[in-house]
Design a protein around this motif. Structure first.
Motif, PDB file in Angstrom:
ATOM      1  N   VAL A   1      35.024 -20.532  40.883  1.00 15.29           N
ATOM      2  CA  VAL A   1      33.668 -21.060  40.977  1.00 15.29           C
ATOM      3  C   VAL A   1      32.975 -20.384  42.154  1.00 15.29           C
ATOM      4  N   VAL A   2      31.826 -19.777  41.877  1.00 16.85           N
ATOM      5  CA  VAL A   2      30.993 -19.188  42.922  1.00 16.85           C
ATOM      6  C   VAL A   2      29.910 -20.215  43.215  1.00 16.85           C
ATOM      7  N   LEU A   3      29.959 -20.789  44.411  1.00 21.31           N
ATOM      8  CA  LEU A   3      29.123 -21.929  44.763  1.00 21.31           C
ATOM      9  C   LEU A   3      28.058 -21.558  45.798  1.00 21.31           C
ATOM     10  N   GLY A   4      26.805 -21.498  45.355  1.00 21.65           N
ATOM     11  CA  GLY A   4      25.687 -21.330  46.270  1.00 21.65           C
ATOM     12  C   GLY A   4      25.176 -22.708  46.668  1.00 21.65           C
ATOM     13  N   HIS A   5      24.286 -22.759  47.654  1.00 18.41           N
ATOM     14  CA  HIS A   5      23.746 -24.064  48.062  1.00 18.41           C
ATOM     15  C   HIS A   5      22.318 -23.944  48.544  1.00 18.41           C
ATOM     16  N   SER A   6      21.590 -25.027  48.434  1.00 20.63           N
ATOM     17  CA  SER A   6      20.194 -25.057  48.865  1.00 20.63           C
ATOM     18  C   SER A   6      20.094 -24.851  50.377  1.00 20.63           C
ATOM     19  N   HIS A   7      18.958 -24.358  50.804  1.00 23.34           N
ATOM     20  CA  HIS A   7      18.616 -24.195  52.221  1.00 23.34           C
ATOM     21  C   HIS A   7      19.589 -23.289  52.986  1.00 23.34           C
ATOM     22  N   CYS A   8      20.124 -22.284  52.330  1.00 26.69           N
ATOM     23  CA  CYS A   8      21.075 -21.382  52.994  1.00 26.69           C
ATOM     24  C   CYS A   8      20.350 -20.535  54.035  1.00 26.69           C
ATOM     25  N   GLY A   9      20.822 -20.609  55.264  1.00 27.84           N
ATOM     26  CA  GLY A   9      20.192 -19.914  56.383  1.00 27.84           C
ATOM     27  C   GLY A   9      20.219 -18.409  56.277  1.00 27.84           C
ATOM     28  N   VAL A  10      21.252 -17.854  55.656  1.00 30.43           N
ATOM     29  CA  VAL A  10      21.331 -16.400  55.518  1.00 30.43           C
ATOM     30  C   VAL A  10      20.173 -15.893  54.654  1.00 30.43           C
ATOM     31  N   PHE A  11      19.863 -16.628  53.594  1.00 27.15           N
ATOM     32  CA  PHE A  11      18.776 -16.206  52.704  1.00 27.15           C
ATOM     33  C   PHE A  11      17.416 -16.458  53.335  1.00 27.15           C
ATOM     34  N   ALA A  12      17.298 -17.519  54.112  1.00 28.31           N
ATOM     35  CA  ALA A  12      16.060 -17.762  54.854  1.00 28.31           C
ATOM     36  C   ALA A  12      15.827 -16.615  55.833  1.00 28.31           C
ATOM     37  N   ALA A  13      16.900 -16.148  56.477  1.00 20.45           N
ATOM     38  CA  ALA A  13      16.790 -15.014  57.397  1.00 20.45           C
ATOM     39  C   ALA A  13      16.397 -13.747  56.642  1.00 20.45           C
ATOM     40  N   ALA A  14      16.965 -13.545  55.458  1.00 17.28           N
ATOM     41  CA  ALA A  14      16.630 -12.357  54.659  1.00 17.28           C
ATOM     42  C   ALA A  14      15.174 -12.375  54.230  1.00 17.28           C
ATOM     43  N   MET A  15      14.652 -13.551  53.933  1.00 16.78           N
ATOM     44  CA  MET A  15      13.255 -13.675  53.525  1.00 16.78           C
ATOM     45  C   MET A  15      12.319 -13.483  54.710  1.00 16.78           C
ATOM     46  N   GLY A  16      12.778 -13.853  55.907  1.00 17.28           N
ATOM     47  CA  GLY A  16      11.928 -13.783  57.094  1.00 17.28           C
ATOM     48  C   GLY A  16      12.072 -12.503  57.885  1.00 17.28           C
TER      49      GLY A  16
END
Length: 192
Positions: free
Chosen positions: A98-113
């Protein structure tokens, strides 16, 4: 050993108990420690984020020895992680990943910012950036879409990782399933 479908059902039932506040916390006893000390026999492998709010054994209401877990911030997978996954498949007879992602992931927020100047964080952000780019064309919340897209990218990556994973995943010998955990509700939803 249980089948991949049975393993997935067991995880979903455990998450439903957790979500409803009815966790039974199986296999949390000193007897269980003694039982599994000679050999581990987990029924599923979960690839998840290092985020302290997502502990697979808790959110799936499982216990000691039930899950083989690989956790890295932002669900990135390098050769060390692949080696762990291959070990679980080859030596522990894992039938479900199972590949489990989660809401509000900081790594992706950093990538977007564009926040990638912090030491080694840039390696995680760079991996996440491709998922952000793919998610920009989708309707809905960009952050959640990027995290879900990363799960799909990771699944595709593992299906093409030679020599072990591409063989067992593409033959159907081992099942791989994407999932998304909502931090606000505690619910896991499967991804297509």
């Amino acid at each position: 050993m249980i089948s991949a479908k049975e393993a997935l059902q067991r995880l979903l039932e455990g998450n439903q108990r957790f979500f409803e506040g009815n966790s039974i916390k199986p296999n949390h006893s000193p007897e269980r420690v003694k039982e599994i000390s000679p050999k581990q026999t987990p029924f599923a492998l979960v690839i998840g984020c290092s985020d302290s709010r997502i502990v697979p054994e808790i959110i799936f209401d499982q216990g000691l020895g039930d899950l083989f877990v690989v956790r890295v911030a932002g669900n990135t997978v390098d050769n060390v992680c692949v080696g762990s996954i291959e070990y679980a498949v080859e030596h522990l007879d894992i039938k479900l990943i199972v590949v489990l992602g989660h809401s509000h992931c900081g790594v992706f927020a950093a990538a977007m910012g564009g926040d990638d100047e912090h030491h080694h964080l840039s390696a995680l952000v760079e991996t996440a950036r491709s998922a952000v780019i793919k998610a920009k064309v989708k309707e809905g919340d960009l952050l959640d879409n990027a995290i879900k897209e990363n799960v799909r990218i990771l699944i595709d990556t593992l299906k093409n990782t030679k020599p072990v994973l591409n063989k067992v995943l593409n033959s159907g010998e081992v099942m791989i399933q994407g999932a998304f955990y909502d931090l606000e509700t505690g619910k896991v939803d499967l991804l297509n």
